[in-house]
Design an enzyme around this catalytic site. Sequence first.
Site, short mmCIF file in Angstrom:
data_model
loop_
_atom_site.label_atom_id
_atom_site.label_comp_id
_atom_site.label_asym_id
_atom_site.label_seq_id
_atom_site.Cartn_x
_atom_site.Cartn_y
_atom_site.Cartn_z
N SER A 123 0.83 -1.26 0.39
CA SER A 123 -0.03 0.08 0.09
C SER A 123 1.11 1.24 0.07
CB SER A 123 -0.67 0.38 0.62
OG SER A 123 -1.49 -1.21 1.86
N HIS A 144 -0.78 -2.50 -7.21
CA HIS A 144 -1.53 -2.15 -6.20
C HIS A 144 -2.90 -2.09 -6.24
CE1 HIS A 144 -2.42 0.96 -2.84
NE2 HIS A 144 -2.71 0.00 -2.46
N GLU A 156 -2.66 0.82 -9.55
CA GLU A 156 -1.74 1.43 -9.50
C GLU A 156 -0.84 0.98 -9.71
OE1 GLU A 156 -2.92 4.63 -6.30
OE2 GLU A 156 -1.73 4.06 -5.70
N ASN A 195 -4.67 6.75 -2.62
CA ASN A 195 -4.59 7.11 -1.21
C ASN A 195 -3.78 9.20 -0.76
OD1 ASN A 195 -5.31 5.10 -0.32
ND2 ASN A 195 -3.64 3.75 -0.67
N1 LIG Z 1 -6.30 -4.54 2.98
C1 LIG Z 1 -6.11 -4.21 2.51
O1 LIG Z 1 -7.21 -3.18 2.14
C2 LIG Z 1 -5.02 -3.37 1.31
C3 LIG Z 1 -5.43 -3.17 0.09
C4 LIG Z 1 -4.16 -2.99 -0.14
C5 LIG Z 1 -2.88 -2.85 -0.40
N2 LIG Z 1 -2.65 -3.50 0.43
C6 LIG Z 1 -2.10 -4.36 0.95
O2 LIG Z 1 -1.74 -5.98 0.72
C7 LIG Z 1 -0.56 -6.74 1.43
C8 LIG Z 1 -0.98 -8.44 2.01
O3 LIG Z 1 -2.29 -7.40 3.10
P1 LIG Z 1 -3.90 -7.98 3.05
O4 LIG Z 1 -4.58 -7.14 3.89
O5 LIG Z 1 -4.41 -8.63 3.07
O6 LIG Z 1 -2.93 -8.70 4.88
P2 LIG Z 1 -3.46 -10.11 5.41
O7 LIG Z 1 -3.20 -10.28 6.70
O8 LIG Z 1 -4.83 -9.99 5.36
O9 LIG Z 1 -3.12 -11.70 4.62
C9 LIG Z 1 -2.00 -11.67 4.98
C10 LIG Z 1 -0.87 -12.43 4.58
O10 LIG Z 1 0.63 -13.44 4.42
C11 LIG Z 1 0.62 -14.46 4.83
N3 LIG Z 1 2.11 -13.98 5.92
C12 LIG Z 1 2.61 -13.65 5.76
N4 LIG Z 1 4.21 -14.08 6.59
C13 LIG Z 1 4.33 -14.15 5.10
C14 LIG Z 1 5.41 -15.11 4.68
N5 LIG Z 1 7.05 -14.82 4.58
N6 LIG Z 1 4.76 -15.41 2.97
C15 LIG Z 1 4.02 -15.87 2.63
N7 LIG Z 1 3.26 -15.26 3.15
C16 LIG Z 1 2.68 -14.57 3.86
C17 LIG Z 1 -0.16 -14.52 6.51
O11 LIG Z 1 -0.73 -15.75 6.55
C18 LIG Z 1 -1.23 -13.63 5.67
O12 LIG Z 1 -2.37 -14.72 5.34
C19 LIG Z 1 -0.35 -5.70 2.30
O13 LIG Z 1 1.39 -4.65 2.10
C20 LIG Z 1 -1.27 -4.34 2.63
O14 LIG Z 1 -0.02 -3.22 2.56
C21 LIG Z 1 -3.65 -3.95 1.18
#
Ligand SMILES: NC(=O)c1ccc[n+]([C@@H]2O[C@H](COP(=O)([O-])OP(=O)(O)OC[C@H]3O[C@@H](n4cnc5c(N)ncnc54)[C@H](O)[C@@H]3O)[C@@H](O)[C@H]2O)c1
Length: 382
Positions: A123, A144, A156, A195
């Site tokens: 993000s 993104h 993005e 953002n």
């Molecule tokens: N949630 C949102 O609204 C959103 C929107 C856009 C971008 N993002 C970005 O996306 C990314 C993930 O966010 P999310 O909300 O899906 O988080 P999340 O916590 O729901 O999912 C992350 C997953 O990654 C796994 N994980 C942890 N360490 C790992 C590793 N070493 N190898 C593989 N998997 C691993 C975890 O077990 C978990 O299932 C972040 O960088 C976040 O900033 C999130």
Amino acid sequence: MKAEDIKKIAVIGAGDMGHGIAEVALLAGYKVAMQDIEQKFVDRGLTRIKESLDKLVEKQKVTAENREAMLGNIETFTDVAECASDADLAIEAVPEIMDLKKKVFQTLDGAAPGHAILASNTSNMSITDIALATRRPEQVVGMHFFNPAVLMKLVEVIKGDKTGEATMQTTYDLALKMNKVPVRIEKDSIGFAYNRVNAPTQVLLSLMVERGHVTPEQIDARMRKIGMPMGPYELMDYVGLDVAYHGARYFSERLSRDYEPPGWLKAKIDAGELGKKTGRGIFDWSKGRPEIDLSKAKEDFDPAVLIAVQVNEATKLLEEGVVNSADEIDKAMASGGGSGVGPFQMARGIGYDKLAAICENLAHEFGVKVFEPTATLKKGKI
Ligand SMILES: NC(=O)c1ccc[n+]([C@@H]2O[C@H](COP(=O)([O-])OP(=O)(O)OC[C@H]3O[C@@H](n4cnc5c(N)ncnc54)[C@H](O)[C@@H]3O)[C@@H](O)[C@H]2O)c1
């Protein structure tokens, strides 16, 4: 490599974003390899994909045969290297921790075929820094997606310092093939486009309450009366006050102290009142969506102030060369949120001179530099 050459996509992390991105890739006809650190997390991600596909079948957007074919196209792994071994492109969606992302990229670099593009769904983090963990920084890019990935159109496509033009173009074209609206981000600067443009609105909403100028209900009632389906404070509750708080801290540490979250927001976080998900935030959600009393509307509140601070921030993206044109920013803002219309489109209806004057007043009234109108806004030839 061209987008047409991409056949298999690896998704690293099967959480909120990872499972959604995997589903988007399946819907676009790709073979998918999805990984998470433990089998139970992989299984949960796969279950969420199945449930979502079931809904699409119910709504007749996908046939039952198509659903089966898509589920036949996904393999799951608990090992990053195995998952990426024959992928043409990998998308990382692990938690927002730089060291973790670097470790994943180092493994991907060692395991994925030499032609593969390595993308991050971060993000906020620097694509340039993430790319340092690899020996192929010209093939590292930001991709993104927005949450929920299946529904939100904006993607993005972010250029790190070393990202090659071919990588940018292929990733952009891939997003199109995934039925998304890609927007090129030419520099990996804080908050990218969507953002960043939204961030000063949060500062303004927070300050208006902090200084006791208004109550959230007065503003939400006003905005609902002019046709917004949800007022801005209710929206903060809906998304989660923790998201607003952490976003504000992040911007405050990296962009300007003006973004520092106000005392009332910190108090809400400390009390565990995070909005819809905890049943209470700015409003009471214990009986469902809060009732907003429209008779409380603050009629002298000019909705143009919310647009003014957005347009002003958007002009900074143009000045800093983060996005190349006002149309691209409008495209990002219109497809990343629910409004369907971009800030410059709205600005043309209101007048740049009026918006610049509003920003000047806000900067003076609140003593906040972030609101000061840019030279571009003052000139108004955008
Ligand atoms: N949630 C949102 O609204 C959103 C929107 C856009 C971008 N993002 C970005 O996306 C990314 C993930 O966010 P999310 O909300 O899906 O988080 P999340 O916590 O729901 O999912 C992350 C997953 O990654 C796994 N994980 C942890 N360490 C790992 C590793 N070493 N190898 C593989 N998997 C691993 C975890 O077990 C978990 O299932 C972040 O960088 C976040 O900033 C999130």
